[in-house]
Design an enzyme around this catalytic site. Structure first.
Site, mmCIF file in Angstrom:
data_model
loop_
_atom_site.group_PDB
_atom_site.id
_atom_site.type_symbol
_atom_site.label_atom_id
_atom_site.label_comp_id
_atom_site.label_asym_id
_atom_site.label_seq_id
_atom_site.Cartn_x
_atom_site.Cartn_y
_atom_site.Cartn_z
ATOM 1 N NE ARG A 177 -1.892 -41.913 49.490
ATOM 2 C CZ ARG A 177 -0.660 -42.227 50.573
ATOM 3 N NH1 ARG A 177 -0.499 -43.107 51.709
ATOM 4 N NH2 ARG A 177 0.083 -41.074 50.566
ATOM 5 N NE ARG A 181 -7.868 -30.502 54.806
ATOM 6 C CZ ARG A 181 -6.975 -30.360 53.936
ATOM 7 N NH1 ARG A 181 -6.355 -29.216 53.439
ATOM 8 N NH2 ARG A 181 -6.016 -31.599 54.565
ATOM 9 N NE ARG A 255 2.996 -44.392 41.940
ATOM 10 C CZ ARG A 255 2.893 -43.472 41.051
ATOM 11 N NH1 ARG A 255 3.510 -42.914 41.272
ATOM 12 N NH2 ARG A 255 2.621 -43.083 42.744
ATOM 13 N NE ARG A 286 3.636 -35.625 42.841
ATOM 14 C CZ ARG A 286 3.711 -36.700 43.446
ATOM 15 N NH1 ARG A 286 3.038 -35.942 44.713
ATOM 16 N NH2 ARG A 286 4.451 -37.623 43.984
ATOM 17 C CD GLU A 309 6.173 -36.795 40.700
ATOM 18 O OE1 GLU A 309 6.889 -36.671 41.164
ATOM 19 O OE2 GLU A 309 5.251 -38.199 40.995
ATOM 20 C CE1 TYR A 356 3.803 -43.522 49.134
ATOM 21 C CE2 TYR A 356 1.818 -43.315 48.611
ATOM 22 C CZ TYR A 356 3.031 -42.916 48.794
ATOM 23 O OH TYR A 356 3.401 -41.541 48.574
ATOM 24 C CG ASP A 358 3.854 -41.345 54.499
ATOM 25 O OD1 ASP A 358 3.898 -41.055 53.059
ATOM 26 O OD2 ASP A 358 2.532 -40.758 54.998
HETATM 27 N N1 UDP Z 1 -4.745 -38.060 42.790
HETATM 28 C C1 UDP Z 1 -5.017 -37.327 41.749
HETATM 29 N N2 UDP Z 1 -4.480 -35.896 41.906
HETATM 30 C C2 UDP Z 1 -4.329 -35.095 42.484
HETATM 31 C C3 UDP Z 1 -3.216 -36.087 43.792
HETATM 32 C C4 UDP Z 1 -3.882 -37.547 43.841
HETATM 33 O O1 UDP Z 1 -6.202 -38.145 40.817
HETATM 34 O O2 UDP Z 1 -3.955 -34.602 41.827
HETATM 35 C C5 UDP Z 1 -4.712 -39.691 43.449
HETATM 36 C C6 UDP Z 1 -3.559 -40.921 42.653
HETATM 37 O O3 UDP Z 1 -4.225 -42.221 42.404
HETATM 38 C C7 UDP Z 1 -2.932 -40.916 44.044
HETATM 39 C C8 UDP Z 1 -4.791 -40.826 45.167
HETATM 40 O O4 UDP Z 1 -4.607 -39.440 44.286
HETATM 41 O O5 UDP Z 1 -2.730 -41.830 44.057
HETATM 42 C C9 UDP Z 1 -3.067 -40.349 46.844
HETATM 43 O O6 UDP Z 1 -2.670 -39.384 46.180
HETATM 44 P P1 UDP Z 1 -1.215 -38.804 47.305
HETATM 45 O O7 UDP Z 1 -0.929 -37.151 47.352
HETATM 46 O O8 UDP Z 1 -1.840 -39.675 48.863
HETATM 47 O O9 UDP Z 1 -0.755 -39.650 46.469
HETATM 48 P P2 UDP Z 1 0.836 -39.962 46.075
HETATM 49 O O10 UDP Z 1 1.519 -39.659 47.215
HETATM 50 O O11 UDP Z 1 0.244 -41.481 46.238
HETATM 51 O O12 UDP Z 1 1.295 -39.155 45.164
#
Ligand code: UDP
Length: 384
Positions: A177, A181, A255, A286, A309, A356, A358
């Protein structure tokens, strides 16, 4: 009109339900009853103004609207304008702030080097785990792409906190996901259009539900008055699919998020709308600072609000994210087999589809249900 008079009933006033209520009221021209369990419209997109500071915040976590789907974009713009917010995320590791997802600035800062884009590949070859040729899970995928140091700093503990499982049990697709870069691009999303509704999300829902033919009942549990709804009504149900069938095959797991709000005596706490905390030393994942979502607005300079969060599993009555385990997929298939046998019932949305989504996915899905489900149903009923 009594509840039993409505031919169109929508359960849930989140995005899935509100879009379908709008379509039915304005395109079919019939009265629509919307039943909302909570005391407000908008589902998890709901936004409100903090009483003390006047800062608008998203009560169920920061929502950034982004899409490349022209149909969705043209649809939603009938109900709102968007500001020019562009989502960028930072990540705090051992007290230092890094750009996230990982880009060239993150790598250079983390390793104390000064690589050029064309040097990244060679450098990463030295930090990756070369033994993993076919990554089978989240951790292996990460180790094979970014190596152990970056994985442990930014992903491992965040993922454990977020999913509360060993990252070796999660699919590699979750890691995919996020981009990796080799340049300095730091945008979180690459979609053609992006922004926050200028007057906030709740106003979008007020506009979606503004048609006089739509009647919204707040604090109203569908299951408490299910018997009063006409059996032949077209029912749009956007709640959890397992609940619709009284959990007859068992419960799907979810979750959930919990937010801890704090008001601080300064204009700007973290300089960005979202900062991730990927370390094991804090339990939150976060911190959100919603004033940054509206750079075009003038907020108080004396105070700011932040939200820490926390991730929870199957607690409370507030499902957010489906959990993609094999057992959940098995249960879902059983429920979906039942659902297709109900021609006048459309189970949808993140909770109904157990997907999931968006926001732009949800809108696309509702438009699709309207065109390929609701309209054909009307045609078929008229034909009888
Ligand atoms: N992830 C992580 N560190 C971060 C952000 C995301 O390890 O700082 C991992 C985490 O397992 C997450 C996945 O990367 O479920 C995908 O990130 P995304 O931002 O898509 O997460 P979500 O939208 O599920 O919060």
């Amino acid at each position: 009109m009594d509840i039993s008079d409505y031919s169109y009933v929508v359960v849930g006033s989140g995005l899935a339900g509100a879009v379908l209520a709008e379509r039915i009221a304005t395109k079919v021209g019939k009265p629509v009853l919307v039943l909302e369990k909570r005391g407000h419209i908008g589902g998890n997109c709901y936004s409100t103004n903090d009483r003390e500071t006047g800062i608008e915040y998203h009560a169920y976590g920061t929502h950034i609207f982004h899409t490349s789907d022209e149909k969705v974009w043209n649809y939603i713009r009938q109900f709102t304008t968007f500001n020019n917010y562009q989502h960028r995320v930072l990540s705090s590791h051992q007290g230092k702030i890094y750009q996230f997802p990982i880009n060239l600035e993150t790598i250079n800062h983390f390793y104390g080097v000064n690589l050029k884009p064309f040097e990244v590949e060679g450098f990463m070859a030295g930090v990756r785990d070369p033994s993993i040729t076919e990554p089978a899970n989240f951790e292996e995928k990460a180790l094979s792409l970014i190596g152990r140091d970056l994985y442990e700093a930014f992903f491992k503990h965040y993922t454990i906190k977020q999913w509360q499982v060993d990252p070796r049990t999660l699919p590699a697709s979750i890691f995919n996901r996020l981009p990796f870069r080799k340049n300095y691009v730091d945008n979180y999303f690459f979609d053609k259009w992006q922004g926050i509704p200028e007057k906030g999300y709740t106003r979008v829902f007020e506009n979606l539900l503004a048609d006089k033919k739509i009647r919204v009942l707040l604090n109203t549990d569908f299951f408490a008055l299910r018997d009063r709804i006409r059996k032949d009504a077209c029912l749009i149900y956007s709640g959890p699919i397992d609940r619709y069938f009284d959990y007859k095959y068992g419960k799907l797991s979810w979750r959930t998020l919990r937010f801890e709000q704090e008001t601080l005596p300064m204009e700007d706490y973290q300089g960005n709308s979202v900062v991730n905390y990927p370390g094991a030393e804090v339990r939150y994942t976060r911190i959100h600072e919603p004033r940054h979502l509206h750079p075009e607005r003038e907020f108080t300079r004396d105070k700011t609000i932040i939200f820490r969060e926390y991730s929870l599993h199957d607690q409370g009555d507030n499902p957010y994210y489906p959990i993609a385990s094999a057992e959940n997929q098995r249960l879902l298939a059983l429920y979906q087999q039942e659902a297709v046998r109900l021609p006048n019932v459309f189970i949808t949305g993140r909770l109904g589809d157990y997907k999931y989504y968006d926001m732009h996915h949800t809108i696309a899905r509702s438009l699709e249900i309207f065109e390929n489900g609701v309209l054909p149903l009307i045609t078929a009923n008229h034909a009888v």
